[in-house]
Design a protein around this motif. Sequence first.
Motif, PDB file in Angstrom:
ATOM      1  N   GLU A  45     104.933   6.235  52.236  1.00 33.99           N
ATOM      2  CA  GLU A  45     105.598   5.838  50.991  1.00 33.99           C
ATOM      3  C   GLU A  45     106.199   4.438  51.102  1.00 33.99           C
ATOM      4  OE1 GLU A  45     108.428   8.839  50.084  1.00 33.99           O
ATOM      5  OE2 GLU A  45     106.926  10.376  49.577  1.00 33.99           O
ATOM      6  N   LEU A  46     106.809   4.135  52.239  1.00 34.05           N
ATOM      7  CA  LEU A  46     107.397   2.800  52.419  1.00 34.05           C
ATOM      8  C   LEU A  46     106.322   1.721  52.488  1.00 34.05           C
ATOM      9  CD1 LEU A  46     110.136   3.704  55.068  1.00 34.05           C
ATOM     10  CD2 LEU A  46     110.530   3.041  52.702  1.00 34.05           C
ATOM     11  N   ALA A  47     105.163   2.058  53.070  1.00 30.79           N
ATOM     12  CA  ALA A  47     104.081   1.074  53.194  1.00 30.79           C
ATOM     13  C   ALA A  47     103.501   0.696  51.832  1.00 30.79           C
ATOM     14  CB  ALA A  47     102.980   1.630  54.091  1.00 30.79           C
ATOM     15  N   LYS A  48     103.588   1.598  50.856  1.00 29.27           N
ATOM     16  CA  LYS A  48     103.109   1.265  49.509  1.00 29.27           C
ATOM     17  C   LYS A  48     103.934   0.126  48.910  1.00 29.27           C
ATOM     18  CE  LYS A  48     101.430   5.940  48.477  1.00 29.27           C
ATOM     19  NZ  LYS A  48     101.627   7.140  47.623  1.00 29.27           N
ATOM     20  N   GLU A  49     105.216   0.120  49.213  1.00 28.63           N
ATOM     21  CA  GLU A  49     106.097  -0.920  48.683  1.00 28.63           C
ATOM     22  C   GLU A  49     106.027  -2.203  49.507  1.00 28.63           C
ATOM     23  OE1 GLU A  49     109.993   0.714  48.530  1.00 28.63           O
ATOM     24  OE2 GLU A  49     109.375   2.545  47.492  1.00 28.63           O
ATOM     25  N   MET A  50     105.696  -2.069  50.818  1.00 28.12           N
ATOM     26  CA  MET A  50     105.647  -3.236  51.717  1.00 28.12           C
ATOM     27  C   MET A  50     104.354  -3.206  52.524  1.00 28.12           C
ATOM     28  SD  MET A  50     109.618  -3.029  53.001  1.00 28.12           S
ATOM     29  CE  MET A  50     109.516  -1.243  53.049  1.00 28.12           C
TER      30      MET A  50
END
Length: 493
Positions: A189-194
Amino acid sequence: MIRRSQRFRNHLDDNLIHLHKNLFISPSDPQYYEKVIRYIDANSPEAHYKIGQKFHLKGNLKRAIFHYKEVLRTYPSPFYSAANRAIRELDQQHAEHAASMQKAFPEAEKRLLPPFMKTMLIVLFVLNLMLVFLFVGDAPVYKAISKMKVWSVGSDVTYETMDVPFIMYIDPETKNEDIETALHKQALELAKEMPNSSILIYGIVSQDNVNKGKTMLLTNDELTKSAIVIAQYHPATDRTVRIRFLNSEFEKHQPLSAIGANLVRTALESYRKDYGRAPVHLNDLLQDYPNNYLSFIPLEAVTSSNDTSTVFNGRGGWVYDSSAADVEQMFYANAAGVGRVPYEPVHIEINKAEHQLKLVSGSYLLWVKDIGLGANGSTPQGDFRVMDRVQQPKGKHAKVYGDAGLGLGAIALHGTFDESSIGTDQSLGCIRLTNPDVQQLFQFVPKGTEVQINPAKWATIHNEQVKDNTLLLIPINLPSINESPEQVFHWLG
């Protein structure tokens, strides 16, 4: 290899070799040996030999011989003989090939141009080609030259990536499998934003119900010291979420570390109440009766050591700082990977209706023991404190108190040789246990331990029973303490 700018290892570092500043190469790179020659050692025998083998397989015998001969410049080396042998084989192949060609085409050699004429033609051709690119093409001159140049060892481009650290707070009762699932999901989920960042998630055990399960940006590097697990994810270079537990036996060791710490803390708190200060040394807790606050300093579960240090250095055992403001900061594990352990005093809960005793520390249940109580409800209820810890206590009659006793004032928790009285109401008010049970209990009940005697329901619901693992906390060599005084005790019996 750990880069200077980072505290923890990166999963990519195991396969990288540092060349210069922020430039790294991987042995799996097809141009690895060419880069070794270019950046590390232009005379590397191994690199020249491997490149020679590469050209040999491609059929470029001239280039292969060149690199094999470069190997011979360094003597001795592990590749010297192999390179020498390869050169002889190539020379033989070349001679055999030339002989066969001459036999097949005997007149061909006569028709060939002299070598200097070949060279002149090639040079003229290359110069003409360069003039065409330079004056006809629309690209700048420096780009044209860059495109035409044949780089001997290839090029290498390194892109800087930014590590973005987070903290995930984990319930201490969460299983490893559930921790892995939560970290994997959160990393994606965090990788989708960054998508261009390297995601780092530090898992930290938390007793705070407000933060449990939450993931937040890391704002204090000191928190990483308490991490029990790290998740790393860099989607631009690796589609795998790398999860590494800092203590592979966390589920086993974390409860024991907590119990060992709080066993000593309970004794320290009792000592402070009695003397108005903390002891200068931990050994002050290990004195003869009546100052036998403990029978031993427990082993720290992760390192199996009970050595003490005044500051944290991660070398095992415990940290003891008598000047600390509270017992939680005063005593804790001197081992990496052990999260913060809150102070939860060891205490005893007694359920009169069920004739059972529980030894408890926080959410950890050490033992459940069957007990005997006083006849006609003579065992009082309320909160008591262990005032005496006695081995082989003496009474008016021999062996009336069994093998050991924990005095609460007028009554005591003590052993009995009449095991038929366990589970019944036959005593004069004391709480009876079998001799093996009272001896097991005795070791983990410090002086000053609170004893809650309640008439019916358990005061607390406990989620985890540690069972016999607590025996791992007992050191092999016990201190020499006299816990069997000549004093005669007058407990109700």
